[in-house]
Motif scaffolding. Structure first.
Motif, PDB file in Angstrom:
ATOM      1  N   ASP A 134     -17.224   9.392  23.334  1.00  0.00           N
ATOM      2  CA  ASP A 134     -17.043   8.979  21.947  1.00  0.00           C
ATOM      3  C   ASP A 134     -15.641   9.327  21.478  1.00  0.00           C
ATOM      4  O   ASP A 134     -15.121  10.387  21.794  1.00  0.00           O
ATOM      5  CB  ASP A 134     -18.062   9.671  21.057  1.00  0.00           C
ATOM      6  N   GLN A 135     -15.062   8.425  20.711  1.00  0.00           N
ATOM      7  CA  GLN A 135     -13.712   8.652  20.211  1.00  0.00           C
ATOM      8  C   GLN A 135     -13.772   9.483  18.938  1.00  0.00           C
ATOM      9  O   GLN A 135     -14.796   9.534  18.278  1.00  0.00           O
ATOM     10  CB  GLN A 135     -13.041   7.325  19.942  1.00  0.00           C
ATOM     11  N   VAL A 136     -12.653  10.101  18.609  1.00  0.00           N
ATOM     12  CA  VAL A 136     -12.573  10.906  17.398  1.00  0.00           C
ATOM     13  C   VAL A 136     -11.401  10.435  16.546  1.00  0.00           C
ATOM     14  O   VAL A 136     -10.450   9.832  17.047  1.00  0.00           O
ATOM     15  CB  VAL A 136     -12.419  12.412  17.718  1.00  0.00           C
ATOM     16  N   HIS A 137     -11.488  10.719  15.261  1.00  0.00           N
ATOM     17  CA  HIS A 137     -10.414  10.360  14.335  1.00  0.00           C
ATOM     18  C   HIS A 137      -9.188  11.208  14.666  1.00  0.00           C
ATOM     19  O   HIS A 137      -9.301  12.416  14.882  1.00  0.00           O
ATOM     20  CB  HIS A 137     -10.859  10.597  12.893  1.00  0.00           C
ATOM     21  N   PRO A 138      -8.001  10.602  14.715  1.00  0.00           N
ATOM     22  CA  PRO A 138      -6.807  11.342  15.132  1.00  0.00           C
ATOM     23  C   PRO A 138      -6.391  12.469  14.189  1.00  0.00           C
ATOM     24  O   PRO A 138      -5.733  13.408  14.619  1.00  0.00           O
ATOM     25  CB  PRO A 138      -5.722  10.262  15.185  1.00  0.00           C
ATOM     26  N   CYS A 139      -6.778  12.392  12.945  1.00  0.00           N
ATOM     27  CA  CYS A 139      -6.345  13.406  11.985  1.00  0.00           C
ATOM     28  C   CYS A 139      -7.399  14.502  11.776  1.00  0.00           C
ATOM     29  O   CYS A 139      -7.069  15.673  11.754  1.00  0.00           O
ATOM     30  CB  CYS A 139      -6.003  12.727  10.655  1.00  0.00           C
ATOM     31  N   THR A 140      -8.657  14.113  11.643  1.00  0.00           N
ATOM     32  CA  THR A 140      -9.705  15.087  11.336  1.00  0.00           C
ATOM     33  C   THR A 140     -10.481  15.562  12.550  1.00  0.00           C
ATOM     34  O   THR A 140     -11.134  16.595  12.493  1.00  0.00           O
ATOM     35  CB  THR A 140     -10.721  14.501  10.336  1.00  0.00           C
ATOM     36  N   GLY A 141     -10.463  14.773  13.626  1.00  0.00           N
ATOM     37  CA  GLY A 141     -11.221  15.130  14.808  1.00  0.00           C
ATOM     38  C   GLY A 141     -12.697  14.779  14.709  1.00  0.00           C
ATOM     39  O   GLY A 141     -13.478  15.113  15.591  1.00  0.00           O
ATOM     40  N   ALA A 187     -16.066  12.437  14.809  1.00  0.00           N
ATOM     41  CA  ALA A 187     -16.505  11.350  15.682  1.00  0.00           C
ATOM     42  C   ALA A 187     -16.414  10.011  14.960  1.00  0.00           C
ATOM     43  O   ALA A 187     -16.676   9.920  13.770  1.00  0.00           O
ATOM     44  CB  ALA A 187     -17.927  11.602  16.143  1.00  0.00           C
ATOM     45  N   LEU A 188     -16.009   8.985  15.714  1.00  0.00           N
ATOM     46  CA  LEU A 188     -15.954   7.628  15.180  1.00  0.00           C
ATOM     47  C   LEU A 188     -17.182   6.872  15.650  1.00  0.00           C
ATOM     48  O   LEU A 188     -17.674   7.127  16.735  1.00  0.00           O
ATOM     49  CB  LEU A 188     -14.682   6.919  15.662  1.00  0.00           C
ATOM     50  N   PRO A 189     -17.688   5.937  14.899  1.00  0.00           N
ATOM     51  CA  PRO A 189     -17.222   5.518  13.580  1.00  0.00           C
ATOM     52  C   PRO A 189     -17.571   6.557  12.525  1.00  0.00           C
ATOM     53  O   PRO A 189     -18.497   7.344  12.695  1.00  0.00           O
ATOM     54  CB  PRO A 189     -17.992   4.220  13.334  1.00  0.00           C
TER      55      PRO A 189
END
Length: 93
Positions: free
Chosen positions: A24-31, A33-35
């Motif tokens: 799972d990807q994460v938001h670059p600023c907050t870390g 999980a996306l979405p």
């Protein structure tokens, strides 16, 4: 006992290798999980990206898709309107 230790080691190994195999990807600023699944997580992401304070949040629907529109008080006292894609947590356009 050895079975429990083996299971624990296996779980730790899988967790350590998960980023290598497209987890799972994460938001670059907050870390996070996306979405981004909640309005609160979108607010945190925008406040982090723009170093500001969110004043208003709207959910905008266009046909079957939707996005968040936020008004952000940015440094210097200006208000900026930002449209955010909840899938990526990043500004649209």
């Amino acid at each position: 006992m050895t079975r429990m230790i083996s299971g624990l080691l296996f779980a730790l190994m899988v967790q350590a290798m998960t980023p290598l195999f497209g987890a799972d990807q994460v938001h670059p600023c907050t870390g996070e999980a996306l979405p981004l699944t909640s309005e609160k997580s979108v607010v945190r992401a925008v406040e982090c990206l723009y170093d500001g304070q969110v004043a208003k949040v709207e959910r905008v629907t266009q046909g079957k898709s939707w996005y968040y529109r936020l008004r952000v008080l940015i440094p210097g006292g200006r208000i900026k309107t930002v449209d955010i894609d909840p899938e990526s947590g990043m500004p649209l356009k």
